[in-house]
Structures are given as C-alpha cells and as structure tokens.
Design a protein around this motif. Structure first.
Motif, PDB file in Angstrom:
ATOM      1  N   HIS A 142       8.545   1.962   9.077  1.00 31.45           N
ATOM      2  CA  HIS A 142       8.365   3.226   8.003  1.00 31.45           C
ATOM      3  C   HIS A 142       6.831   3.484   8.204  1.00 31.45           C
ATOM      4  CE1 HIS A 142      12.082   2.041   6.007  1.00 31.45           C
ATOM      5  NE2 HIS A 142      11.670   0.880   6.314  1.00 31.45           N
ATOM      6  N   HIS A 164       8.246   9.310   5.031  1.00 27.23           N
ATOM      7  CA  HIS A 164       9.343   9.341   3.821  1.00 27.23           C
ATOM      8  C   HIS A 164      10.537  10.078   4.185  1.00 27.23           C
ATOM      9  CE1 HIS A 164       5.647   8.808   1.403  1.00 27.23           C
ATOM     10  NE2 HIS A 164       4.877   9.578   2.081  1.00 27.23           N
ATOM     11  N   GLN A 214      12.972  11.050  -0.968  1.00 26.11           N
ATOM     12  CA  GLN A 214      11.521  10.965  -1.662  1.00 26.11           C
ATOM     13  C   GLN A 214      10.919  12.294  -1.674  1.00 26.11           C
ATOM     14  OE1 GLN A 214      10.008   8.155   1.171  1.00 26.11           O
ATOM     15  NE2 GLN A 214      10.488   6.328  -0.356  1.00 26.11           N
ATOM     16  N   GLN A 215      11.208  13.112  -0.727  1.00 26.44           N
ATOM     17  CA  GLN A 215      10.677  14.588  -0.791  1.00 26.44           C
ATOM     18  C   GLN A 215      11.037  15.139  -1.941  1.00 26.44           C
ATOM     19  OE1 GLN A 215      11.189  16.680   2.875  1.00 26.44           O
ATOM     20  NE2 GLN A 215       9.556  18.052   2.436  1.00 26.44           N
TER      21      GLN A 215
END
Length: 78
Positions: A51, A60, A64-65
């Motif tokens: 990650h 990400h 999440q974006q």
C-alpha cells in the motif's frame, strides 16, 4: 468525449499514487499472444501488498479518490 480525455490524462498523471499498474502497456507489448490477458507486473503486486508507492508514498484506490472528491471544499471542524 472531452470528459473521457480529461479523465484519462488525470489517471495517467495519478498512476503512481493509485493502485494502477504503471508497466501494463510495456507488458502488453512484450506478450507473445495478443489475445491472452496481461498479468499484473511485479511492481504492481508489490505496490498493492505494501500500500505504498516506490517513493514510499501511500497509494489510494479509486474508491478513496471518489470519496475525497465528495468532501466539501470549505468545511469547518467545530
């Protein structure tokens, strides 16, 4: 059509910060059979496992974006 073009450029620019495979185009050119799907690169697998990007920045997902886009720009935390 313009929106797709802008989205493509944005994704290309943000590839190092997303869980996208940065070497997918290179792998597609190197495969023997053009019909077979391309497997993920070792770099993409390592990025997904840690990650973190190669520069040790957090990566990400697109979910999440999208969630970050929905946040209000001017919010006060009181």
């Amino acid at each position: 059509m313009l929106a797709y073009y802008v989205e493509w450029h944005r994704r290309e620019a943000l590839k190092p910060l997303l869980h996208d495979d940065e070497y997918l185009a290179t792998l597609r050119d190197q495969r023997a059979n053009p019909v077979m799907p391309t497997s993920r690169s070792e770099g993409a697998n390592a990025k997904a496992a840690r990650h973190r990007s190669d520069d040790d920045l957090p990566v990400h997902s697109r979910n999440q974006q999208r969630q970050m886009q929905d946040l209000p720009q001017n919010s006060s935390w009181s």
